[in-house]
Design an enzyme around this catalytic site. Structure first.
Site, short mmCIF file in Angstrom:
data_model
loop_
_atom_site.label_atom_id
_atom_site.label_comp_id
_atom_site.label_asym_id
_atom_site.label_seq_id
_atom_site.Cartn_x
_atom_site.Cartn_y
_atom_site.Cartn_z
N ARG A 64 25.89 42.48 36.02
CA ARG A 64 26.86 42.49 37.11
C ARG A 64 26.96 41.17 37.88
O ARG A 64 28.02 40.58 37.97
CB ARG A 64 26.51 43.61 38.10
CG ARG A 64 26.71 45.01 37.60
CD ARG A 64 26.60 45.98 38.76
NE ARG A 64 26.61 47.37 38.33
CZ ARG A 64 26.61 48.39 39.16
NH1 ARG A 64 26.61 48.19 40.46
NH2 ARG A 64 26.61 49.63 38.71
N TYR A 97 52.04 47.69 42.09
CA TYR A 97 53.17 46.83 42.46
C TYR A 97 53.06 45.44 41.84
O TYR A 97 54.07 44.80 41.58
CB TYR A 97 53.27 46.68 43.98
CG TYR A 97 53.50 47.99 44.70
CD1 TYR A 97 54.64 48.75 44.46
CD2 TYR A 97 52.58 48.46 45.63
CE1 TYR A 97 54.86 49.95 45.13
CE2 TYR A 97 52.78 49.66 46.30
CZ TYR A 97 53.91 50.39 46.04
OH TYR A 97 54.12 51.58 46.70
N HIS A 134 34.68 48.67 31.00
CA HIS A 134 33.98 48.53 32.29
C HIS A 134 33.93 49.87 33.02
O HIS A 134 34.87 50.23 33.74
CB HIS A 134 34.71 47.48 33.14
CG HIS A 134 33.85 46.90 34.24
ND1 HIS A 134 32.77 46.07 33.99
CD2 HIS A 134 33.92 47.01 35.59
CE1 HIS A 134 32.22 45.70 35.14
NE2 HIS A 134 32.90 46.26 36.11
#
Length: 878
Positions: free
Chosen positions: A32, A122, A78
């Site tokens: 990570r 969006y 992921h």
């Protein structure tokens, strides 16, 4: 029960916790938080770019919804929250976060004001051309290893085949368990130059690499102050780099209103929130921690950043700007910690070590790519060789195929009859009849010959490391030419460390010290100029048995030297003396200086700079005088420094600054004065621990009252009078003498004589001829007959543009222009300069020289007057 008991495995809690925590820590470190040193990516960034590549979101393809990319990443590679993936995607598209953005965004992707991006449904995205060219181009050429995804259903690359040092290009930051990384971004062209320098010189050092990679290049520009932090980060892997925003001081022209000064901020330090900065400045102004700001507004637009900080008219722009640097995020530090994974283990990397790791990875990538290309070329050539065999034995092969029972039989007979491989036999069977023409046969032969050259070249690359390094260099230079950009961050040689003086305006001030040791500092503008012979204003609230002992004008940045009667000197910066109002008593000086109770301050000197060309002239009450270089007092210990050696019963009383060509004028309480040079003939330089020589011969009941320095510009003018004049005692001759002697180019200079009774005058300096040291001197003033006990309290050199500040024993201060006091002869008694109360007397005198602004204003006025006069004269002639 017995069966369940057999399943329980006894285990020590300490061992279980330790093992579990270590596994968790390594999972966070490797999976990570820390980037891989090879491609510079954390797993989430690598998976996003690979998923976009798999979706075909190339730079020349249409944009796709970010939600589609996030879903692809979550579903295949992921297994974490969508917020983490989208945040990482957004950051790779922000030009204020990445020096070279890797994703091209379409829509609202946040701002430097920390505004959040629009929802992923969006916004749209696709890969930047740099990302495809430098990170993904060779990913299908077996250049990197693949591994299973979280459920084993997909394969994902464990590293991307990066062609440039991406870890340094865009930097990285992350917090793991027990460790963290914070790598600053750099310039692409400089990284390529450094990489090539290492290719040609593997023994290059970190400091030599800094010639090619001078320092970080932040996407927001700004400045880096000094190179020490960069050097430390590059040589040790850890260092603090000071960043400062770019700001200029401009004059804002306002229609119908006077112009105002403003600070214009155009660039911010990396990762500085613009909105938070403006809020911080406003908060500090409201809390009065920063003075001088009247308004602040954000005028940023698409063309660039512009923060306007308007200043009050009485503000010092440079001081306000320095305070912004000191107290706000306009100047901040980047804590570089170049930690990355090398062979799946965290390692703190120096600049050279990182480039070594990347170069070896790049060599391995080129080798694997070359092996892949060689294998493909050999496979293709193998097919072509089979086709060429078929063309040479065309009739036999056609006959064999026509008489074969089926395809497998034909294939087996081809293999056995013509010594072909299965692949070649399949290719012959699949060959179209049109390829049997002579033209096609020539094409096959040409392709075979070309592949032979390609195979030889690829084998040569694998055999020689220098060929691989040459390919790395050429590909890096190609990327630099296509995607390089000029440096944005300027590196200044100065470390930019702000001293206290940078945060304080260098304003004129008055230092006032009473007989009982109370000291305070007041701005000169506390006292407005008044007319001559007025009463003045109260300057200090004192005890009944206290009085003013020392009165000095200076600037806030000056070093104030305090000389005691024992010949010891102490030092304070003027701004360290607390500011107090006119009516305040001040603070005890023993709270600021380690002065023994039996010791008192007898002289104060303001020093702007400790230079070798200046001297301190010291005079004792016993009449001993000496000259010592000012540089000998540049480092004064906290407990003081010996300035002069004193005889029994003698005290150090006056200290003044002088140059070697200046002259000294010394006055006595009964109105006598002596004037002599400070050159080495009259006063040779002496060390600190010396006594000095005799200065002046005094009459009975007389004592020294003052000493001042005349600049060298007038010494030569007065010297010509030495042979013509003799000591004059007759008053009538003195009055005649006053009118006939003037000194050209020095008519503004005069000797100001002030008496305790409130009378004063200016005497032309030419009336005080040069004498030899240790003489009796000449008369400087006469006293009013009704003031039988009057005496001189000040004899100082003044300029016509100076201002005079007088303070009485009761603390009444008056400020007035020097030119308001008339010129008179040495034998005159002067005019009233201050109206005194009963039993009050003038105690001290201070001269306030004009500021640079005042001088400039006067020069402008004089120039305008001259122009107007010349115009009027021209008009009259016409």
């Amino acid at each position: 029960m017995s069966t369940s008991e057999e399943r329980i495995v006894p285990r020590d809690l300490r061992e279980e916790m330790q093992q579990s925590y270590l596994e968790y820590a390594m999972s966070v470190i490797v999976g990570r938080a820390l980037p891989d040193a090879r491609d510079g990516f954390k797993p989430v960034h690598r998976r996003i770019l690979y998923a976009m590549h798999e979706l075909g979101l190339m730079p020349d393809r249409p944009f796709r919804k970010c939600a589609r990319v996030v879903g692809e990443v979550l579903g295949k590679y992921h297994p974490h929250g969508d917020g983490a993936v989208y945040d990482a995607l957004v950051r790779m598209a922000q030009n204020f976060s990445m020096r070279s953005p890797l994703i091209e965004g379409h829509g609202n992707f946040g701002s430097i004001d920390n505004d959040p991006p629009a929802a992923m449904r969006y916004t749209e995205c696709r890969l930047q051309s740099l990302t495809f060219d430098a990170m993904l181009r060779d990913i299908d050429a077996e250049t990197v290893n693949y591994g299973d995804n979280f459920d084993g259903s997909q394969q994902e690359p464990l590293v991307l085949p990066a062609r440039i040092p991406q870890l340094l290009l865009n930097g990285s930051s992350g917090i793991a368990v027990g460790m963290a990384t914070n790598v600053p971004p750099h310039n692409l062209g400089e990284l390529v130059d450094g990489l090539i320098a290492m290719i040609y010189n593997p023994e290059i050092t970190d400091l030599e690499l800094m010639k090619y990679i001078p320092g970080p290049d932040f996407p927001t520009g700004a400045k880096i102050l000094g190179r020490s932090g960069i050097r430390e980060a590059y040589t040790t892997g850890q260092g603090s780099i000071t960043m400062r925003g770019v700001a200029q001081i401009e004059t804002l022209q306002q229609r119908g209103r006077p112009d105002k000064e403003a600070i214009i901020i155009t660039e911010l330090p990396y990762q500085t929130n613009k909105a938070a900065l403006i809020e911080k400045i406003a908060e500090m102004v409201n809390d009065k921690r920063i003075d001088g700001i009247s308004d602040i507004r954000d005028e940023s637009d698409r063309q660039g950043m512009r923060i306007v900080v308007e200043l009050r008219r009485d503000a010092y722009p440079r001081v306000v700007l320095n305070n912004l640097y000191k107290q706000t995020p306009l100047q901040t530090n980047f804590g570089a910690n170049m930690l990355a994974l090398v062979n799946s283990r965290p390692e703190r990397l120096t600049l050279k070590r990182y480039l070594e790791v990347f170069l070896e990875f790049r060599v391995e990538t080129i080798r694997r790519r070359t092996e892949y290309e060689l294998r493909k070329a050999e496979e293709r050539d193998h097919l072509l060789q089979g086709l060429l065999i078929a063309l040479e034995n065309l009739d036999g092969i056609i006959s064999l195929i026509r008489h074969a029972a089926d395809t497998p039989t034909a294939k087996q007979e081809l293999i056995e009859g013509f010594e072909l491989s299965e692949v070649q036999a399949d290719a012959i069977l699949q060959m179209q009849l049109r390829r049997l023409t002579a033209l096609e046969a020539n094409k096959i032969q040409a392709e075979h010959d070309e592949l032979q050259n390609v195979i030889a070249d690829l084998q040569d690359i694998l055999a020689r490391r220098e060929r691989i390094l040459e390919i790395i260099e050429n590909e890096a230079l190609e990327l630099k030419e296509r995607h390089g950009s000029p440096r944005r961050t300027e590196i200044e040689h100065s470390d930019g460390e702000l001293e206290d003086t940078d945060l304080i305006a260098n304003e004129k001030a008055i230092i006032l010290l009473t007989e009982q040791g109370y000291i305070k500092r007041m701005p000169v503008n506390t006292f407005d100029a008044q007319n001559r012979a007025t009463r003045g204003k109260s300057g200090a609230k004192m005890k009944e048995d206290d009085g003013i002992d020392h009165f000095l004008s200076c600037c806030d940045h000056d070093s104030i030297l305090f000389f005691s009667d024992r010949g010891v000197v102490y030092c304070l910066k003027a701004y360290q003396i607390p500011v107090a109002s006119r009516t305040a008593r001040g603070v005890p000086i023993v709270q600021m200086l380690p002065i023994p109770k039996q010791e008192r301050i007898t002289s104060i000197v303001a020093v702007s700079e400790f230079t070798d060309n200046d001297y301190l002239v010291m005079l004792t009450t016993g009449g001993y005088i000496k000259k010592t270089e000012l540089s000998a007092f540049s480092n004064i210990r906290a407990n003081g420094l010996i300035a002069i050696s004193l005889g029994e019963g003698d005290e150090l009383r006056w200290v003044r600054l002088a140059k070697v060509d200046d002259s000294i004028i010394i006055g006595s309480r009964l109105g006598m004065a002596i004037h002599f040079r400070t050159d080495h003939k009259q006063l040779r330089p002496l060390g600190r621990a010396t006594r000095g020589v005799k200065s002046m011969k005094l009459g009975k009941k007389d004592e020294l009252i003052s000493m001042d320095i005349l600049p060298s510009t007038i010494v030569s003018s007065i010297a010509q009078l030495d042979s013509e004049e003799t000591e004059i005692e007759d008053e009538a001759l003195l009055e005649t003498e006053a009118e006939e002697i003037t000194v050209e180019n020095n008519q503004e200079l005069a000797i100001m004589v002030i008496t305790a009774g409130g009378y004063g005058k200016r005497v032309p300096v030419s009336q005080f001829r040069l004498q030899n040291r240790a003489g009796k001197g000449i008369i400087a003033t006469k006293f009013k007959q009704h003031l039988a006990s009057d005496e001189v309290v000040g004899l100082q050199v003044v300029n016509e543009n100076d201002e005079l500040m007088l303070i009485t024993s009761r603390g009444i201060i008056i400020r007035q222009a020097v030119n308001a006091i008339p010129n008179q002869s040495r034998s005159a008694t002067g005019v009233r300069v201050q109206r005194l109360d009963d039993e009050d007397a003038i105690a001290a005198v201070a001269i306030v020289p004009p500021s640079e602004k005042e001088v400039e204003t006067e020069l402008e006025v004089e120039t305008e007057t001259e122009v107007e006069t010349s115009v009027e004269a021209g008009d009259s002639e016409e």
